[in-house]
Design a protein around this motif. Structure first.
Motif, PDB file in Angstrom:
ATOM      1  N   LEU A  98     -22.771  23.675 -43.540  1.00 39.96           N
ATOM      2  CA  LEU A  98     -22.073  22.688 -44.362  1.00 39.96           C
ATOM      3  C   LEU A  98     -22.287  21.288 -43.791  1.00 39.96           C
ATOM      4  O   LEU A  98     -22.170  21.075 -42.581  1.00 39.96           O
ATOM      5  N   GLU A 106     -19.195  17.893 -46.887  1.00 40.81           N
ATOM      6  CA  GLU A 106     -18.743  19.186 -47.413  1.00 40.81           C
ATOM      7  C   GLU A 106     -17.620  19.750 -46.557  1.00 40.81           C
ATOM      8  O   GLU A 106     -16.661  20.348 -47.071  1.00 40.81           O
ATOM      9  N   SER A 147     -14.471  17.847 -47.493  1.00 42.16           N
ATOM     10  CA  SER A 147     -13.946  18.311 -48.782  1.00 42.16           C
ATOM     11  C   SER A 147     -13.273  19.677 -48.635  1.00 42.16           C
ATOM     12  O   SER A 147     -12.218  19.928 -49.213  1.00 42.16           O
ATOM     13  N   PRO A 193     -21.276  14.490 -53.151  1.00 41.97           N
ATOM     14  CA  PRO A 193     -21.638  14.028 -51.808  1.00 41.97           C
ATOM     15  C   PRO A 193     -21.634  12.513 -51.742  1.00 41.97           C
ATOM     16  O   PRO A 193     -21.939  11.828 -52.711  1.00 41.97           O
TER      17      PRO A 193
END
Length: 327
Positions: A182, A186, A189, A263
């Motif tokens: 990741l 990411e 998040s 992103p």
């Protein structure tokens, strides 16, 4: 590391936070690896609420291997058919002392000790017709040998697959350097979603001492961790393309919580995983639903005006990879 926000709430008021051996060591974790990670947690993460160490599945399997399971494994059992720790991986469990000595050492570090167990009777106990403790029955007399269903005691929270993972794990997507595949945005998040849902924050076994410093900083972000501890009534109130807006209440105040699902720029060390803004609680417009009312979801009476005029949201992107909206 010290906290710079507010004191941690009492233990009974917090979701579990800590480390699980699965995503890094799979079925083959050793006593030494557990203690190394527990010591790191005590030194670097305990002041931020991380206080639980969990040994995952097959701690009782002396022939356990990475990336798989052994059928009909020679499990060590006591006289009543209960599993004993594998002596080659947990030397303190010699002389049938079980995991008590390891749990005591974890407790001495100021941490809590957890264990993965499965409900049921080992097949080897049934085959040996071992007596069930505290009963006049043997294992073969009380086991449902026709059932193939597997049940786990309690509920295991979904683990956070971040840090240095997949060393000997059955699963775990990682990059060439052994770190979670990741990206930093990411991971931010992912953790934001866990915080919004007040999920237990159990790191899925990333080896703490060899994990990137950015991962440790993400898991010890005091301002972000404070939100699920002191708020309630999380609710999604807006979704427009890649912008999602959630709110949560703390007593008479409202936290708007924002995240951006696309992103964006890489975060820098020390940036927060979520930005929280306090604002007075506002009542919805007449004819709309108040999402935080406990009595119902019925519209507000048309004759009752809101206390303040709703203002438009002006989103802007912060450097932590999330989207803020001034309220």
């Amino acid at each position: 590391m010290t906290r710079s926000v507010r004191p941690i709430p009492e233990r009974r008021l917090r979701r579990p936070m800590g480390w699980n051996s699965w995503d890094c060591f799979g079925t083959t974790v050793t006593e030494g690896e557990v203690l190394v990670n527990a010591t790191f947690m005590r030194d670097h993460m305990l002041p931020h609420g991380c206080d639980t160490v969990v040994v995952d599945i097959q701690w009782y399997e002396p022939t356990a291997r990475a990336h798989g399971y052994n059928p009909d494994a020679p499990l060590p059992l006591d006289d009543h058919g209960r599993q004993l720790p594998a002596p080659d991986r947990f030397p303190s469990a010699a002389d049938a002392t079980g995991l008590g000595p390891l749990a005591d050492r974890v407790h001495q570090l100021g941490l809590r000790f957890g264990l993965h167990i499965m409900r049921g009777i080992p097949r080897r106990a049934v085959a040996a017709r071992l007596p069930a403790a505290g009963t006049g029955w043997t294992a073969d007399e009380i086991a449902d040998t026709g059932s193939t269903r597997v049940s786990v005691v309690g509920r295991t929270p979904t683990l956070l697959p971040i840090g240095h993972i997949g060393i000997r794990a059955e699963r775990g997507e990682r990059g060439a350097d052994g770190v979670s595949a990741l990206s930093s945005p990411e991971q931010i998040s992912l953790l934001t979603l866990w915080l919004l849902s007040r999920s237990p924050l159990m790191m899925g076994g990333g080896d703490l001492p060899t994990s990137p410093q950015e991962t440790i900083e993400l898991l010890t972000n005091d301002e972000a961790l404070d939100a699920p501890w002191r708020s309630r009534d999380s609710l999604e109130v807006l979704r427009e393309k890649d912008l999602v807006l959630w709110t949560a209440r703390e007593h008479r105040r409202t936290y708007p919580l924002r995240r951006r699902v696309l992103p964006c720029r890489q975060p820098q060390a020390g940036h927060r995983a979520a930005r929280l803004h306090r604002c007075p609680q506002r009542r919805p417009r007449p004819g709309t639903v108040d999402p935080h009312r406990r009595d119902s979801r019925r519209p507000m009476p048309a004759g009752r005006p809101p206390r303040t005029r709703p203002l438009p949201l002006q989103p802007r992107t912060c450097e932590a990879g999330l989207t803020q909206a001034e309220v």
